[in-house]
Design a protein around this motif. Sequence first.
Motif, PDB file in Angstrom:
ATOM      1  N   LEU A 222      -8.807   1.132  -2.029  1.00  0.00           N
ATOM      2  CA  LEU A 222      -7.346   0.987  -2.010  1.00  0.00           C
ATOM      3  C   LEU A 222      -6.678   1.892  -3.047  1.00  0.00           C
ATOM      4  CD1 LEU A 222      -5.095  -0.689  -0.715  1.00  0.00           C
ATOM      5  CD2 LEU A 222      -5.412  -2.363  -2.536  1.00  0.00           C
ATOM      6  N   GLU A 223      -7.325   2.006  -4.201  1.00  0.00           N
ATOM      7  CA  GLU A 223      -6.744   2.795  -5.302  1.00  0.00           C
ATOM      8  C   GLU A 223      -6.552   4.255  -4.880  1.00  0.00           C
ATOM      9  OE1 GLU A 223      -9.973   1.179  -5.752  1.00  0.00           O
ATOM     10  OE2 GLU A 223      -8.623  -0.545  -5.833  1.00  0.00           O
ATOM     11  N   GLN A 224      -7.266   4.691  -3.853  1.00  0.00           N
ATOM     12  CA  GLN A 224      -7.150   6.096  -3.435  1.00  0.00           C
ATOM     13  C   GLN A 224      -6.221   6.262  -2.231  1.00  0.00           C
ATOM     14  OE1 GLN A 224     -10.823   8.251  -3.049  1.00  0.00           O
ATOM     15  NE2 GLN A 224     -11.812   7.009  -4.612  1.00  0.00           N
ATOM     16  N   SER A 225      -5.418   5.227  -1.930  1.00  0.00           N
ATOM     17  CA  SER A 225      -4.695   5.293  -0.652  1.00  0.00           C
ATOM     18  C   SER A 225      -3.669   6.428  -0.615  1.00  0.00           C
ATOM     19  CB  SER A 225      -4.073   3.946  -0.291  1.00  0.00           C
ATOM     20  OG  SER A 225      -2.870   3.717  -0.946  1.00  0.00           O
ATOM     21  N   ARG A 226      -3.061   6.759  -1.759  1.00  0.00           N
ATOM     22  CA  ARG A 226      -2.089   7.870  -1.729  1.00  0.00           C
ATOM     23  C   ARG A 226      -2.793   9.169  -1.311  1.00  0.00           C
ATOM     24  NH1 ARG A 226       2.831   8.404  -3.898  1.00  0.00           N
ATOM     25  NH2 ARG A 226       2.580   6.507  -5.123  1.00  0.00           N
ATOM     26  N   PHE A 246      -6.434   6.875  13.612  1.00  0.00           N
ATOM     27  CA  PHE A 246      -5.254   6.220  13.040  1.00  0.00           C
ATOM     28  C   PHE A 246      -5.595   5.697  11.663  1.00  0.00           C
ATOM     29  CE2 PHE A 246      -7.002   2.594  15.550  1.00  0.00           C
ATOM     30  CZ  PHE A 246      -6.949   1.544  14.642  1.00  0.00           C
ATOM     31  N   PHE A 247      -4.570   5.692  10.812  1.00  0.00           N
ATOM     32  CA  PHE A 247      -4.722   5.255   9.423  1.00  0.00           C
ATOM     33  C   PHE A 247      -4.369   3.771   9.351  1.00  0.00           C
ATOM     34  CE2 PHE A 247      -3.688   4.551   5.032  1.00  0.00           C
ATOM     35  CZ  PHE A 247      -4.557   5.386   4.342  1.00  0.00           C
ATOM     36  N   ALA A 248      -5.038   3.044   8.455  1.00  0.00           N
ATOM     37  CA  ALA A 248      -4.773   1.598   8.359  1.00  0.00           C
ATOM     38  C   ALA A 248      -4.902   1.103   6.932  1.00  0.00           C
ATOM     39  CB  ALA A 248      -5.761   0.843   9.244  1.00  0.00           C
ATOM     40  N   TYR A 249      -4.083   0.102   6.608  1.00  0.00           N
ATOM     41  CA  TYR A 249      -4.356  -0.776   5.466  1.00  0.00           C
ATOM     42  C   TYR A 249      -4.893  -2.065   6.065  1.00  0.00           C
ATOM     43  CZ  TYR A 249      -1.744   2.086   2.112  1.00  0.00           C
ATOM     44  OH  TYR A 249      -1.325   3.106   1.301  1.00  0.00           O
ATOM     45  N   THR A 266      -9.043  -5.883   0.070  1.00  0.00           N
ATOM     46  CA  THR A 266      -8.030  -5.024   0.697  1.00  0.00           C
ATOM     47  C   THR A 266      -8.431  -3.569   0.476  1.00  0.00           C
ATOM     48  OG1 THR A 266      -6.355  -6.684   0.231  1.00  0.00           O
ATOM     49  CG2 THR A 266      -5.572  -4.493   0.827  1.00  0.00           C
ATOM     50  N   VAL A 267      -8.421  -2.823   1.564  1.00  0.00           N
ATOM     51  CA  VAL A 267      -8.838  -1.414   1.523  1.00  0.00           C
ATOM     52  C   VAL A 267      -7.886  -0.605   2.404  1.00  0.00           C
ATOM     53  CG1 VAL A 267     -11.286  -2.009   1.187  1.00  0.00           C
ATOM     54  CG2 VAL A 267     -10.405  -1.652   3.508  1.00  0.00           C
ATOM     55  N   CYS A 268      -8.098   0.702   2.446  1.00  0.00           N
ATOM     56  CA  CYS A 268      -7.439   1.503   3.473  1.00  0.00           C
ATOM     57  C   CYS A 268      -8.542   2.232   4.239  1.00  0.00           C
ATOM     58  CB  CYS A 268      -6.423   2.461   2.878  1.00  0.00           C
ATOM     59  SG  CYS A 268      -7.123   3.681   1.770  1.00  0.00           S
ATOM     60  N   THR A 351      -3.952  -8.826  10.123  1.00  0.00           N
ATOM     61  CA  THR A 351      -2.744  -7.995  10.029  1.00  0.00           C
ATOM     62  C   THR A 351      -3.065  -6.510  10.149  1.00  0.00           C
ATOM     63  OG1 THR A 351      -1.594  -9.634   8.707  1.00  0.00           O
ATOM     64  CG2 THR A 351      -0.887  -7.348   8.416  1.00  0.00           C
ATOM     65  N   ALA A 352      -2.139  -5.796  10.764  1.00  0.00           N
ATOM     66  CA  ALA A 352      -2.355  -4.361  10.953  1.00  0.00           C
ATOM     67  C   ALA A 352      -1.184  -3.564  10.400  1.00  0.00           C
ATOM     68  CB  ALA A 352      -2.509  -4.066  12.443  1.00  0.00           C
ATOM     69  N   VAL A 353      -1.466  -2.684   9.453  1.00  0.00           N
ATOM     70  CA  VAL A 353      -0.516  -1.608   9.117  1.00  0.00           C
ATOM     71  C   VAL A 353      -1.185  -0.366   9.667  1.00  0.00           C
ATOM     72  CG1 VAL A 353       0.527  -0.246   7.296  1.00  0.00           C
ATOM     73  CG2 VAL A 353       0.357  -2.728   7.038  1.00  0.00           C
ATOM     74  N   HIS A 354      -0.668   0.135  10.765  1.00  0.00           N
ATOM     75  CA  HIS A 354      -1.327   1.256  11.439  1.00  0.00           C
ATOM     76  C   HIS A 354      -0.371   2.443  11.537  1.00  0.00           C
ATOM     77  CE1 HIS A 354      -4.437  -1.386  13.816  1.00  0.00           C
ATOM     78  NE2 HIS A 354      -4.683  -1.353  12.523  1.00  0.00           N
TER      79      HIS A 354
END
Length: 462
Positions: A222-226, A246-249, A266-268, A351-354
């Motif tokens: 997660l820390e590398q998500s940016r 596709f990208f996801a959190y 929690t990851v990305c 949950t999906a953040v896509h």
Amino acid sequence: MTTVVKQLSVETLRSSLRGELILPGDEGYESARKVHNGMIDRHPRLIVRPVNVRDVISAVNFARENELTLAVRGGSHSVPGFGVCDDGLVIDLSHMKGVRVDPKNRTVRAEGGCTWGDVDHVTHAFGLAVPGGIISTTGIGGLTLGGGIGYLARKYGLSCDNLISADVVTADGRFLTASAEENADLFWALRGGSGNFGVVTSFEFRAHPVSTVFAGAILYPLEQSRDALRMYRDFMAQAPEDVNAFFAYLIVPPGPPFPEHLHNKTVCGVVTCYLGPMDKAEGAIRPLREFGPPLFELLGPMPFPMLQSMFDALLAPGLQQYWKADFLNDLNDGAIDANVKYGPGVPTFNTAVHIYPVSGAVHRVGKTETAFSYRDANFAEVMAAVYPDPADTPKNKAWVQDFFSALHPYSAGGAYVNFMDDEGEDRVAASYRDNYAMLAQMKRKYDPTNLFHMNQNIKPAR
Ligand SMILES: Cc1cc2nc3c(=O)[nH]c(=O)nc-3n(C[C@H](O)[C@H](O)[C@H](O)COP(=O)(O)OP(=O)(O)OC[C@H]3O[C@@H](n4cnc5c(N)ncnc54)[C@H](O)[C@@H]3O)c2cc1C
């Protein structure tokens, strides 16, 4: 609206049907009124489950003549719950599931109540696939009519781009076929215009040679998500059309195949699908695998229907769902900031953040060639809170709304209608942009009284 539907006319309707008519109090009514989103709790007065076109015509005529609210249901996945209404009539197409493949011409004819799983099940036997979504339980009806974004979009276009023709029962009970040659204006409106123009009883699609794909998920810290978002953006800008990702959190589900130390973390990450030759797969997606290094990979060759149903269990029916969405021209710094701030707040592993790519073949169709307008966007983002406990609704809605407010200023302005909430006429108009005026004309021509209004509604032009 009529408040009393006479018993006699209900019996007349029943006798005109080969399919089921379900009324309040009947066995099966409680399950028949449910849609995929467990948050939706509506009580229709009649539910018709047609088995053929004649049944659909009877049900449409009955709703119109009795001035009943009409809801049409394909796969029931509309998150705002457009597939069911209070007090009116529901046409539930789920018993119309015929699929016929023409392998020689690579076309598929599928009835309006099919899910993508129903279609994939048959097409895979012929080494073919039609571009759909990423979950097998979603209906071909709503998904195609709103556009249709999935793993095959970059190479073969949206689902609606692969529509050859559609059989439609219009508001006046007529049966029309819409294609490039016949009722071409209706055909234009159906390709993105959502369920506004009638009941599609049967879709004819182009199919493509897709059988085994190289696919799966790659998870990053997660820390590398940016940096992961930047890497993803740059990778997609130059990726061949054989590559979709596709990208996801997400929260890692607590079970196999994920290692225990990642459970509930929690990851990305990305979910990728490569359509080219298997021996070229690893090279094609190498940048996605080299970033990080990844926390976990689950990648390999698999039958396309396996990929299509890989996430079905996470999005089981009955869960509470609240979604918002936007198209993005670009994953610019502002959009990345919003994702980095709110993405880590994903509340559950359902949950999906896509962030889906909207590029390749989707861009080769002109903005006004179909009702679907955002051909110049590069991504469609959805923040989809999915959770079991209704008591969590206020906090989940607040998270989605805050996320959306932070992202929207950096968006393209409108959203993919199939990912949106029920957000009113202005938002629908913003999602069709220059095509909205023509859609309103088409609505006046094919549905002047707005009988079909349980949808991302386009008001008939005056
Ligand atoms: C778990 C899940 C996963 C999803 N994944 C994707 C994805 O990968 N890609 C993507 O693009 N979208 C996706 N979506 C969004 C999806 O496209 C929409 O929810 C779509 O409306 C679902 O269609 P449906 O037929 O299942 O829904 P329904 O609720 O049955 O219908 C949705 C709308 O379409 C109309 N409609 C449906 N069938 C017909 C028909 N035959 N004739 C006329 N009108 C009809 C209805 O009246 C209603 O207005 C997903 C949704 C969910 C809940």
